[in-house]
Write an enzyme that holds these catalytic residues in place. Structure first.
Site, PDB file in Angstrom:
ATOM      1  CE1 TYR A 149     -49.171 -48.399 -45.746  1.00  0.00           C
ATOM      2  CE2 TYR A 149     -47.158 -48.348 -46.997  1.00  0.00           C
ATOM      3  CZ  TYR A 149     -48.050 -47.515 -46.133  1.00  0.00           C
ATOM      4  OH  TYR A 149     -47.660 -46.298 -45.640  1.00  0.00           O
ATOM      5  CE  LYS A 219     -52.003 -49.094 -31.317  1.00  0.00           C
ATOM      6  NZ  LYS A 219     -51.828 -48.715 -29.950  1.00  0.00           N
ATOM      7  CG  ASP A 286     -49.455 -46.919 -28.890  1.00  0.00           C
ATOM      8  OD1 ASP A 286     -49.074 -47.923 -29.211  1.00  0.00           O
ATOM      9  OD2 ASP A 286     -50.069 -46.616 -27.993  1.00  0.00           O
ATOM     10  CG  ASP A 310     -44.446 -45.791 -44.683  1.00  0.00           C
ATOM     11  OD1 ASP A 310     -43.434 -45.331 -44.906  1.00  0.00           O
ATOM     12  OD2 ASP A 310     -45.560 -45.416 -45.557  1.00  0.00           O
TER      13      ASP A 310
END
Ligand code: NAI
Length: 421
Positions: A149, A219, A286, A310
């Site tokens: 980002y 992740k 996830d 986000d």
């Protein structure tokens, strides 16, 4: 006399009559901001009988500022947020396709507001798509300044993208770019300093509010040196001297299990929980999205990178009734600077119709009150919202999903809250 909040080493000194700048906001900003500020004033008056108050100072930003000054974000507004330390804002529109950076992003970057804090809790009566929204009570600490980002990306076909790809392939031996000719390129910076300050703030928050755990969401199984490093740095923070005796981490659990066996590790975990220590653990992003639907009660404070944050923020907000009622804040816990904000946008279709729900901004205001240590006033607001919604007195967005509810306009809803205080 109204005075500025001052800050020393990140510690706020809040005068009894503090000046707080606010941005009214574009679109429904004009509908929700004035009644929301009235609710905050009324809660302060009720809680402290006039001994503590806020003097609101409007500062221009967005379309209103553009009309008045020719600029969307005048320097004077940025200066005001710096000068008065703490502020609040309604939604600001970002003109699409005009090459203009989001005003929200500019404000966050200029003041280095490294945490985007989103508390997610359910208010009784609010329609929810899950069976047990009452089990959701989380505080998301989203890193606000780094990650993919950061805005470092180059379009396929530009000399910049070509130069980076050439460097990666010729000098770094990179072979994994599947279609080098036509690839755009984005860069994902994740630093030790940036990760640690965010995770430190999350653990301090858990300790201060006696919350049971901090979960590092990442992740790292795929992105080992960015997201994986975030997790490792997080576990290092949990062991810092500052937190001695106050945290117990999944890493410590594994070390004990390896040396003394699983029973010893389980018993260490059980005693840590019984002693009220904050449990620091991690979950792959996830799996976390699935977990929050299946076992939301297992999670309390969440620390995560910008992009994961986000997604996670909006998904969790949806489980408790949508972003229309979710508050947020952007905070630099080291310098003390903070901007509280409605998390939704300018809702162009309902401007001036009385349909806008002011709850997101009011709850952001309640967070602001808590940040100033005006906890009693904030609690009055939470109780007032609970009372209104559980009786079915709601604005159009919730009314359409609730049987037998009573439709209230933006102003009426705000007045109901004031009456409930
Ligand atoms: P939006 O949040 O304005 O609207 C999405 C949907 O939610 C619409 O159906 C809208 O009517 C509804 N909605 C939003 N807030 C509501 C409220 N308080 N009460 C009742 N219903 C509400 O998102 P959208 O349409 O994607 O964006 C519109 C503009 O807002 C864009 O210019 C965008 O850049 C800006 N925006 C600004 C944000 C901020 O300032 N923090 C955040 C998100 C978008």
């Amino acid at each position: 006399m109204a005075e500025k909040i001052s800050v020393n080493d990140g510690i706020l000194n809040v005068p009894d009559d503090a000046i707080i700048p606010f941005i009214e906001g574009d679109g429904i900003g004009a509908d929700i901001t004035p009644p929301s500020l009235k609710v905050l004033d009324a809660a302060l008056a009720k809680a402290y009988n006039g001994a503590k108050k806020i003097t609101w100072l409007e500062v221009p930003a967005g379309e209103k500022a553009e009309r008045e000054t020719g600029e969307f974000l005048p320097d004077s507004t940025l200066e005001a947020f710096r000068d008065y330390v703490v502020g609040i804002k309604g939604p600001l529109m970002t003109p699409v396709g005009k090459g203009m950076r989001s005003l929200n992003v500019q404000l966050r970057q200029k003041l280095d507001l490294f945490t985007c804090l989103r508390p997610v809790r359910w208010f009784e009566g609010v329609p929810s798509p899950v069976k047990h929204p009452e089990k959701v009570n989380m505080h998301i600490f989203r890193e606000n300044t780094e990650d993919i980002y950061a805005g470092i990306e180059f379009m396929s076909g530009t000399p910049e993208a070509d130069k980076i790809k050439k460097f990666l392939m010729d000098e770094m031996g990179v072979t994994q770019i599947r279609f080098p000719e036509s690839s755009s390129i984005g860069i994902k910076p994740v630093s030790e300093e940036g990760s640690k300050r965010l995770i430190r703030a999350a653990i301090r928050h858990a300790i201060k509010h006696q919350l049971p755990s901090v979960t590092l969401v990442h992740k790292g199984n795929i992105m080992k040196f960015t997201e994986g490093a975030f997790m490792r740095w997080g576990y290092e923070v949990a062991l810092e001297d500052e937190f001695a005796g106050q945290t117990f981490s999944w890493m410590q659990y594994q070390d004990i299990a390896a040396e003394q066996g699983k029973d010893a590790a389980n018993s260490a975990m059980a005693s840590a929980k019984a002693a009220g220590k904050v449990i620091v653990k991690d979950v792959i992003a996830d799996a976390f999205l699935q977990e929050t639907l299946l076992h939301p009660e297992e999670y309390s404070v969440i620390a995560t990178l910008n992009l994961n944050g986000d997604y996670v923020s909006d998904q969790l907000a949806a489980t408790v009734g949508g972003i229309g009622i979710s508050p947020g804040a952007n905070i630099n816990y080291n310098s003390g600077y903070a901007i509280f904000e409605a998390t939704h946008g300018t809702a162009p279709a309902i401007i001036g119709t009385g349909k806008a729900n002011p709850t997101s901004l009011i709850l952001s205001g309640a967070m602001l009150l808590e940040y100033l240590d005006y906890t009693e006033a904030a609690n009055l607001i939470y109780a007032a919202i609970e009372k209104a919604v559980s009786k079915g007195y709601v604005t159009a967005d919730l009314h359409s999903q609730m049987e037998g509810a009573t439709l209230r306009s933006t102003e009426q809803f705000a007045q109901d809250l004031i009456d409930n205080l």
